[in-house]
Motif scaffolding. Structure first.
Motif, PDB file in Angstrom:
ATOM      1  N   ASP A   1       0.599  -1.023   0.035  1.00  0.00           N
ATOM      2  CA  ASP A   1      -0.073   0.090   0.062  1.00  0.00           C
ATOM      3  C   ASP A   1       1.002   1.253   0.118  1.00  0.00           C
ATOM      4  N   VAL A   2       0.513   2.094  -0.728  1.00  0.00           N
ATOM      5  CA  VAL A   2       1.318   3.421  -0.782  1.00  0.00           C
ATOM      6  C   VAL A   2       0.421   4.430  -0.353  1.00  0.00           C
ATOM      7  N   VAL A   3       0.625   4.849   0.579  1.00  0.00           N
ATOM      8  CA  VAL A   3      -0.447   6.095   1.769  1.00  0.00           C
ATOM      9  C   VAL A   3       0.073   7.403   1.373  1.00  0.00           C
ATOM     10  N   SER A   4      -0.782   8.352   1.394  1.00  0.00           N
ATOM     11  CA  SER A   4      -0.234   9.891   1.384  1.00  0.00           C
ATOM     12  C   SER A   4      -0.757  10.487   2.668  1.00  0.00           C
ATOM     13  N   LEU A   5      -0.163   9.761   3.782  1.00  0.00           N
ATOM     14  CA  LEU A   5      -0.655  10.188   5.266  1.00  0.00           C
ATOM     15  C   LEU A   5       0.739  10.413   5.969  1.00  0.00           C
ATOM     16  N   HIS A   6       0.537  11.077   7.059  1.00  0.00           N
ATOM     17  CA  HIS A   6       1.940  11.261   7.933  1.00  0.00           C
ATOM     18  C   HIS A   6       1.524  10.052   8.916  1.00  0.00           C
ATOM     19  N   LEU A   7       2.293   9.694   9.809  1.00  0.00           N
ATOM     20  CA  LEU A   7       2.292   8.349  10.618  1.00  0.00           C
ATOM     21  C   LEU A   7       0.998   8.641  11.775  1.00  0.00           C
ATOM     22  N   ASP A   8       0.865  10.000  12.272  1.00  0.00           N
ATOM     23  CA  ASP A   8      -0.232   9.808  13.355  1.00  0.00           C
ATOM     24  C   ASP A   8      -1.411   9.918  12.640  1.00  0.00           C
ATOM     25  N   GLU A   9      -1.660  10.619  11.217  1.00  0.00           N
ATOM     26  CA  GLU A   9      -2.685  10.217  10.468  1.00  0.00           C
ATOM     27  C   GLU A   9      -3.037   8.998  10.281  1.00  0.00           C
TER      28      GLU A   9
ATOM     29  N   CYS B   1      14.700  13.830  10.037  1.00  0.00           N
ATOM     30  CA  CYS B   1      15.208  15.118   9.886  1.00  0.00           C
ATOM     31  C   CYS B   1      13.959  16.152   9.614  1.00  0.00           C
ATOM     32  N   GLU B   2      12.985  15.580   9.031  1.00  0.00           N
ATOM     33  CA  GLU B   2      12.058  16.194   8.229  1.00  0.00           C
ATOM     34  C   GLU B   2      10.484  16.122   9.177  1.00  0.00           C
ATOM     35  N   VAL B   3      10.463  15.223  10.355  1.00  0.00           N
ATOM     36  CA  VAL B   3       8.951  15.019  10.631  1.00  0.00           C
ATOM     37  C   VAL B   3       8.922  16.311  11.795  1.00  0.00           C
ATOM     38  N   PRO B   4       7.718  16.667  11.884  1.00  0.00           N
ATOM     39  CA  PRO B   4       7.335  17.896  12.594  1.00  0.00           C
ATOM     40  C   PRO B   4       8.103  17.519  14.137  1.00  0.00           C
ATOM     41  N   CYS B   5       7.929  16.631  14.804  1.00  0.00           N
ATOM     42  CA  CYS B   5       8.177  16.412  16.218  1.00  0.00           C
ATOM     43  C   CYS B   5       8.994  14.787  16.177  1.00  0.00           C
TER      44      CYS B   5
ATOM     45  N   GLU C   1      10.149  13.032  18.692  1.00  0.00           N
ATOM     46  CA  GLU C   1       9.589  12.427  19.837  1.00  0.00           C
ATOM     47  C   GLU C   1       8.207  11.875  19.798  1.00  0.00           C
ATOM     48  N   THR C   2       7.424  12.833  19.174  1.00  0.00           N
ATOM     49  CA  THR C   2       6.033  12.215  18.722  1.00  0.00           C
ATOM     50  C   THR C   2       5.869  10.955  17.842  1.00  0.00           C
ATOM     51  N   THR C   3       6.825  11.302  16.571  1.00  0.00           N
ATOM     52  CA  THR C   3       7.048  10.191  15.771  1.00  0.00           C
ATOM     53  C   THR C   3       7.476   8.976  16.096  1.00  0.00           C
ATOM     54  N   LEU C   4       8.604   9.023  17.045  1.00  0.00           N
ATOM     55  CA  LEU C   4       8.928   7.826  17.633  1.00  0.00           C
ATOM     56  C   LEU C   4       8.064   7.030  18.694  1.00  0.00           C
ATOM     57  N   ARG C   5       7.178   7.833  19.334  1.00  0.00           N
ATOM     58  CA  ARG C   5       6.070   7.076  20.163  1.00  0.00           C
ATOM     59  C   ARG C   5       5.109   6.395  19.163  1.00  0.00           C
ATOM     60  N   SER C   6       4.839   7.053  18.095  1.00  0.00           N
ATOM     61  CA  SER C   6       3.800   6.263  16.923  1.00  0.00           C
ATOM     62  C   SER C   6       4.524   5.399  16.577  1.00  0.00           C
ATOM     63  N   VAL C   7       5.962   5.371  16.244  1.00  0.00           N
ATOM     64  CA  VAL C   7       6.484   4.127  15.733  1.00  0.00           C
ATOM     65  C   VAL C   7       6.317   2.972  16.707  1.00  0.00           C
ATOM     66  N   ASN C   8       6.886   3.372  18.079  1.00  0.00           N
ATOM     67  CA  ASN C   8       6.655   2.319  19.031  1.00  0.00           C
ATOM     68  C   ASN C   8       5.296   1.661  19.252  1.00  0.00           C
TER      69      ASN C   8
ATOM     70  N   LEU D   1      19.437  10.409  17.306  1.00  0.00           N
ATOM     71  CA  LEU D   1      20.085   9.125  18.054  1.00  0.00           C
ATOM     72  C   LEU D   1      19.776   9.212  19.467  1.00  0.00           C
ATOM     73  N   ASP D   2      19.949  10.348  20.084  1.00  0.00           N
ATOM     74  CA  ASP D   2      19.850  10.166  21.521  1.00  0.00           C
ATOM     75  C   ASP D   2      18.037  10.130  22.024  1.00  0.00           C
ATOM     76  N   LEU D   3      17.234  10.610  21.218  1.00  0.00           N
ATOM     77  CA  LEU D   3      15.951  10.113  21.232  1.00  0.00           C
ATOM     78  C   LEU D   3      15.591   8.911  21.091  1.00  0.00           C
ATOM     79  N   ILE D   4      16.164   8.319  20.003  1.00  0.00           N
ATOM     80  CA  ILE D   4      15.905   6.738  19.695  1.00  0.00           C
ATOM     81  C   ILE D   4      16.374   5.937  20.828  1.00  0.00           C
ATOM     82  N   GLN D   5      17.600   6.250  21.487  1.00  0.00           N
ATOM     83  CA  GLN D   5      18.261   5.399  22.675  1.00  0.00           C
ATOM     84  C   GLN D   5      17.434   5.710  23.898  1.00  0.00           C
ATOM     85  N   ALA D   6      16.553   6.923  24.093  1.00  0.00           N
ATOM     86  CA  ALA D   6      15.803   7.337  25.226  1.00  0.00           C
ATOM     87  C   ALA D   6      14.202   6.249  25.151  1.00  0.00           C
TER      88      ALA D   6
END
Length: 181
Positions: free
Chosen positions: A54-62, A84-88, A90-97, A145-150
């Motif tokens: 699936d190719v989807v035109s959404l950001h991860l939170d959407e 480097c391009e996501v708005p936040c 920390e928020t992106t990494l929480r959504s990935v988790n 990297l620090d945020l990933i490790q946190a």
């Protein structure tokens, strides 16, 4: 070794498709719809016929809001030069988790900011507003990297700084695994 259900976050031009030969399903999240045809071409070239995509035109939170049943279903998440391009970050990494299964893997390939007190970091901070404008949203001074490790649920099982430098900062490649609950 990428296999199972894969989320390629900020898929771009589909450059990582060649590594998904053992994937059963790929979700390519790419908000820039003008890249979707290129992503599909890469998928056609590299993915086995049994792999669905699936190719989807959404950001991860959407994506998570629209498809809440996808929480905890992905074996792999690919973060290829996207933090480097996501708005936040920390928020992106929480959504990935959230979207990742227990013992799921996160591959990351990112350029990061220099040490906070260094002259290079001060230069990155000074240049970042201009760079972000001319590069389509890329930030050269993020502490990804620090945020990933946190992330408490993740174990960073391999990461390396390479001599390659991007935007005056180091480039990091790595792999993290979500701990089993």
């Amino acid at each position: 070794h990428v296999k199972g259900k894969v989320l390629d976050l900020g898929c771009g031009s589909g450059a990582y498709m060649r590594f998904f030969r053992n994937a059963t399903h790929v979700v390519a999240l790419e908000p820039m719809s003008e890249l979707h045809a290129v992503i599909r071409e890469e998928a056609e070239q590299w993915l086995p016929q049994h792999t669905t995509m699936d190719v989807v035109s959404l950001h991860l939170d959407e994506y998570l809001n629209q498809y809440p049943d996808q929480v905890g279903t992905f074996d792999w998440v690919i973060l290829g030069n996207v933090l480097c391009e996501v708005p936040c970050v920390e928020t992106t990494l929480r959504s990935v988790n959230q979207i990742l299964k227990d013992e799921g893997q996160v591959y990351f390939s990112e350029h990061i900011g220099c040490k906070c007190s260094s002259w290079q970091r001060r230069l990155q901070n000074m240049l970042n507003p201009w760079w972000k404008t001319v590069s389509g949203g890329c930030n050269i001074n993020r502490d990804s990297l620090d945020l990933i490790q946190a992330i408490p649920d993740w174990e960073v099982i391999s990461w390396n700084f390479h001599t390659l430098r991007v935007g005056l900062g180091p480039f990091v490649l790595g792999l993290a695994q979500k701990k089993k609950r």
